[in-house]
Design an enzyme around this catalytic site. Structure first.
Site, PDB file in Angstrom:
ATOM      1  N   ARG A 155     -18.625  -3.317   6.377  1.00 41.12           N
ATOM      2  CA  ARG A 155     -19.515  -2.373   5.692  1.00 41.12           C
ATOM      3  C   ARG A 155     -20.240  -3.104   4.562  1.00 41.12           C
ATOM      4  O   ARG A 155     -19.706  -4.093   4.045  1.00 41.12           O
ATOM      5  CB  ARG A 155     -18.700  -1.219   5.090  1.00 41.12           C
ATOM      6  CG  ARG A 155     -18.123  -0.268   6.117  1.00 41.12           C
ATOM      7  CD  ARG A 155     -16.968   0.520   5.553  1.00 41.12           C
ATOM      8  NE  ARG A 155     -15.873  -0.377   5.212  1.00 41.12           N
ATOM      9  CZ  ARG A 155     -14.700   0.018   4.717  1.00 41.12           C
ATOM     10  NH1 ARG A 155     -14.479   1.285   4.482  1.00 41.12           N
ATOM     11  NH2 ARG A 155     -13.751  -0.871   4.454  1.00 41.12           N
ATOM     12  N   LYS A 199       0.837  -1.215   0.000  1.00 39.16           N
ATOM     13  CA  LYS A 199       0.000   0.000   0.000  1.00 39.16           C
ATOM     14  C   LYS A 199       0.863   1.253   0.000  1.00 39.16           C
ATOM     15  O   LYS A 199       1.880   1.311   0.688  1.00 39.16           O
ATOM     16  CB  LYS A 199      -0.884   0.029   1.256  1.00 39.16           C
ATOM     17  CG  LYS A 199      -2.097  -0.859   1.166  1.00 39.16           C
ATOM     18  CD  LYS A 199      -3.107  -0.475   2.232  1.00 39.16           C
ATOM     19  CE  LYS A 199      -4.308  -1.415   2.211  1.00 39.16           C
ATOM     20  NZ  LYS A 199      -5.255  -1.130   3.289  1.00 39.16           N
TER      21      LYS A 199
END
Ligand code: ADP
Length: 156
Positions: free
Chosen positions: A90, A41
């Protein structure tokens, strides 16, 4: 004492993450927010600063510890006698990867249980990556992150 770890990148720590920490403390006695730095990342905030910011958010809560770890999460858990992980879900595509991670961690550490808390609806669409995107264009992210994080981002 029931201890849980909340591993994640937290780049940056959001109100959605804070909600998970607070709700996990309704179930567990102590939570360790475990900051990782996945090499794949591209990060906006370095690990030391991410730890400091989260410590500041919970400065008044003795049940919250913050640490960073770049090895396998299960190795940290074994070293620190933690047998639970909490993660947030989520409704925007978290399930498949979370299921895979929890299953792999379980196979690496038999005692481990991963507990999922469903996101609170006002945070369904809050994600670190969107906040990084908005911030990189000079947008206002104050509604999505704790005050200390917003202050840091504004001065960055
Ligand atoms: P990672 O790179 O490990 O997914 P993140 O910092 O993006 O780390 O997220 C850490 C955990 O927090 C994950 O389980 C993620 O699904 C959860 N999470 C992220 N945003 C929210 C939110 N708005 N509400 C609830 N859980 C969330």
């Amino acid at each position: 004492m029931k201890k849980v770890a909340y591993p994640g990148t937290f780049d940056p720590f959001t109100n959605g993450h804070k909600d998970i920490v607070e709700r996990a403390l309704g179930i567990f006695d102590e939570i360790t927010v475990l900051v990782s730095t996945p090499p794949q990342k591209k990060l906006m905030i370095d690990a030391t600063k991410r730890v400091e910011l989260i410590q500041e958010v919970f400065a008044n809560n003795k049940k919250v510890r913050v640490d960073s770890w770049d090895g396998l999460t299960v190795d940290y858990l074994k070293k620190n006698n933690i047998e639970y992980i909490v993660r947030g879900l989520r409704p925007t595509g978290d399930f498949d990867i979370e299921f895979q991670l929890a299953s792999m961690n379980k196979s690496l550490y038999e005692k481990l249980e991963t507990v999922f808390l469903t996101a609170t609806n006002k945070y369904y669409y809050t994600s670190s990556s969107l906040i990084r995107e908005i911030h990189s264009h000079g947008g206002d992210v104050s509604s999505y992150v704790p005050e200390v994080v917003n202050r840091y981002l504004k001065n960055k």
